[in-house]
Scaffold this motif. Structure first.
Motif, PDB file in Angstrom:
ATOM      1  N   UNK A 105       0.855  -1.180   0.000  1.00  0.00           N
ATOM      2  CA  UNK A 105       0.000   0.000   0.000  1.00  0.00           C
ATOM      3  C   UNK A 105       0.891   1.229   0.000  1.00  0.00           C
ATOM      4  N   UNK A 106       0.735   2.098  -0.973  1.00  0.00           N
ATOM      5  CA  UNK A 106       1.637   3.235  -1.153  1.00  0.00           C
ATOM      6  C   UNK A 106       1.622   4.256  -0.020  1.00  0.00           C
ATOM      7  N   UNK A 107       0.520   4.340   0.711  1.00  0.00           N
ATOM      8  CA  UNK A 107       0.380   5.394   1.707  1.00  0.00           C
ATOM      9  C   UNK A 107       0.825   4.988   3.111  1.00  0.00           C
ATOM     10  N   UNK A 108       1.405   3.820   3.254  1.00  0.00           N
ATOM     11  CA  UNK A 108       1.855   3.401   4.587  1.00  0.00           C
ATOM     12  C   UNK A 108       3.146   2.601   4.442  1.00  0.00           C
ATOM     13  N   UNK A 109       4.047   2.807   5.365  1.00  0.00           N
ATOM     14  CA  UNK A 109       5.320   2.097   5.349  1.00  0.00           C
ATOM     15  C   UNK A 109       5.544   1.467   6.711  1.00  0.00           C
ATOM     16  N   UNK A 110       5.821   0.157   6.740  1.00  0.00           N
ATOM     17  CA  UNK A 110       6.134  -0.462   8.034  1.00  0.00           C
ATOM     18  C   UNK A 110       7.350   0.218   8.660  1.00  0.00           C
ATOM     19  N   UNK A 111       7.321   0.386   9.955  1.00  0.00           N
ATOM     20  CA  UNK A 111       8.483   0.939  10.647  1.00  0.00           C
ATOM     21  C   UNK A 111       9.232  -0.193  11.356  1.00  0.00           C
ATOM     22  N   UNK A 112      10.277   0.147  12.044  1.00  0.00           N
ATOM     23  CA  UNK A 112      11.079  -0.860  12.737  1.00  0.00           C
ATOM     24  C   UNK A 112      10.222  -1.659  13.706  1.00  0.00           C
ATOM     25  N   UNK A 113       9.320  -0.989  14.378  1.00  0.00           N
ATOM     26  CA  UNK A 113       8.436  -1.665  15.326  1.00  0.00           C
ATOM     27  C   UNK A 113       7.582  -2.727  14.637  1.00  0.00           C
ATOM     28  N   UNK A 114       7.133  -2.460  13.433  1.00  0.00           N
ATOM     29  CA  UNK A 114       6.329  -3.431  12.674  1.00  0.00           C
ATOM     30  C   UNK A 114       7.108  -4.733  12.496  1.00  0.00           C
ATOM     31  N   UNK A 115       8.329  -4.606  12.055  1.00  0.00           N
ATOM     32  CA  UNK A 115       9.169  -5.789  11.852  1.00  0.00           C
ATOM     33  C   UNK A 115       9.513  -6.460  13.182  1.00  0.00           C
ATOM     34  N   UNK A 116       9.745  -5.642  14.216  1.00  0.00           N
ATOM     35  CA  UNK A 116      10.080  -6.200  15.524  1.00  0.00           C
ATOM     36  C   UNK A 116       8.943  -7.039  16.105  1.00  0.00           C
ATOM     37  N   UNK A 117       7.695  -6.626  15.871  1.00  0.00           N
ATOM     38  CA  UNK A 117       6.554  -7.418  16.358  1.00  0.00           C
ATOM     39  C   UNK A 117       6.578  -8.816  15.738  1.00  0.00           C
ATOM     40  N   UNK A 118       6.877  -8.895  14.460  1.00  0.00           N
ATOM     41  CA  UNK A 118       6.909 -10.196  13.781  1.00  0.00           C
ATOM     42  C   UNK A 118       8.065 -11.034  14.307  1.00  0.00           C
ATOM     43  N   UNK A 119       9.223 -10.423  14.444  1.00  0.00           N
ATOM     44  CA  UNK A 119      10.386 -11.165  14.942  1.00  0.00           C
ATOM     45  C   UNK A 119      10.145 -11.642  16.380  1.00  0.00           C
ATOM     46  N   UNK A 120       9.558 -10.777  17.216  1.00  0.00           N
ATOM     47  CA  UNK A 120       9.243 -11.150  18.608  1.00  0.00           C
ATOM     48  C   UNK A 120       8.255 -12.305  18.642  1.00  0.00           C
ATOM     49  N   UNK A 121       7.270 -12.266  17.767  1.00  0.00           N
ATOM     50  CA  UNK A 121       6.263 -13.333  17.733  1.00  0.00           C
ATOM     51  C   UNK A 121       6.883 -14.672  17.354  1.00  0.00           C
ATOM     52  N   UNK A 122       7.943 -14.642  16.589  1.00  0.00           N
ATOM     53  CA  UNK A 122       8.572 -15.893  16.152  1.00  0.00           C
ATOM     54  C   UNK A 122       9.216 -16.646  17.307  1.00  0.00           C
ATOM     55  N   UNK A 123       9.782 -15.947  18.264  1.00  0.00           N
ATOM     56  CA  UNK A 123      10.411 -16.680  19.371  1.00  0.00           C
ATOM     57  C   UNK A 123       9.466 -16.922  20.536  1.00  0.00           C
ATOM     58  N   UNK A 124       8.362 -16.182  20.603  1.00  0.00           N
ATOM     59  CA  UNK A 124       7.457 -16.260  21.747  1.00  0.00           C
ATOM     60  C   UNK A 124       6.990 -17.672  22.097  1.00  0.00           C
ATOM     61  N   UNK A 125       6.565 -18.494  21.132  1.00  0.00           N
ATOM     62  CA  UNK A 125       6.074 -19.826  21.500  1.00  0.00           C
ATOM     63  C   UNK A 125       7.160 -20.754  22.033  1.00  0.00           C
ATOM     64  N   UNK A 126       8.396 -20.405  21.776  1.00  0.00           N
ATOM     65  CA  UNK A 126       9.488 -21.283  22.165  1.00  0.00           C
ATOM     66  C   UNK A 126      10.137 -20.873  23.478  1.00  0.00           C
ATOM     67  N   UNK A 127       9.615 -19.825  24.110  1.00  0.00           N
ATOM     68  CA  UNK A 127      10.174 -19.371  25.382  1.00  0.00           C
ATOM     69  C   UNK A 127       9.856 -20.324  26.525  1.00  0.00           C
TER      70      UNK A 127
END
Length: 167
Positions: A105-127
């Protein structure tokens, strides 16, 4: 009701949908029922999809997107023991798709926090101490998603931060 009634002003409609998406995402909190968290995050996602449909290229606020990503990350971290590895991959796939929607979508750009949420979610189930969620392939698929997300971050206009590396 808002989903069923057209709002006269597109900017107001987009703003209202963004607020509703953030409310749905925030309802997850830390419930004991996983289905509740998933239902709230999915409702937020559905609201965002509708918001994008009615926006017609209008500026979209990043907050509802990040709130929804955070809700799914919380979903994966609130379960002490996920027994079905497919559940992890389904939720991570939704997060990955939402990031793709943001980038497309041209009118919105993911920020660092957007990517961090995905990366955080990846390790969460394995904690947890449980190894019962590893079917031999799930951890590798999740690691591949982490690396892909990190690569997308590095090729975007934003940079990793301390949280990215911590996650």
């Amino acid at each position: 009701l808002m989903m069923e009634q057209p709002l006269q002003n597109r900017e107001i409609a987009v703003s209202c949908f963004g607020i509703v998406a953030r409310i749905w995402a925030s309802l997850g909190g830390n419930p004991t029922s996983r289905s509740k968290v998933r239902r709230h995050a999915d409702q937020a996602h559905d609201t965002i999809r509708r918001m994008v449909e009615i926006s017609n290229g209008a500026y979209l606020d990043l907050l509802p997107f990040n709130a929804t990503l955070d809700a799914w990350a919380r979903e994966l971290s609130t379960i002490p023991e996920l027994k079905n590895p497919e559940d992890i991959l389904v939720t991570l796939s939704k997060m990955h798709d939402l990031l793709a929607m943001m980038r497309d979508y041209d009118q919105i750009t993911p920020d660092t926090s957007s990517y961090n949420h995905v990366i955080r979610a990846c390790y969460a189930p394995f904690e947890s101490k449980s190894d019962s969620i590893d079917d031999g392939n799930t951890r590798q698929q999740v690691l591949d998603l982490v690396l892909e997300t990190y690569s997308q971050l590095n090729h975007s206009s934003v940079r990793p931060d301390a949280h990215t590396y911590l996650h």
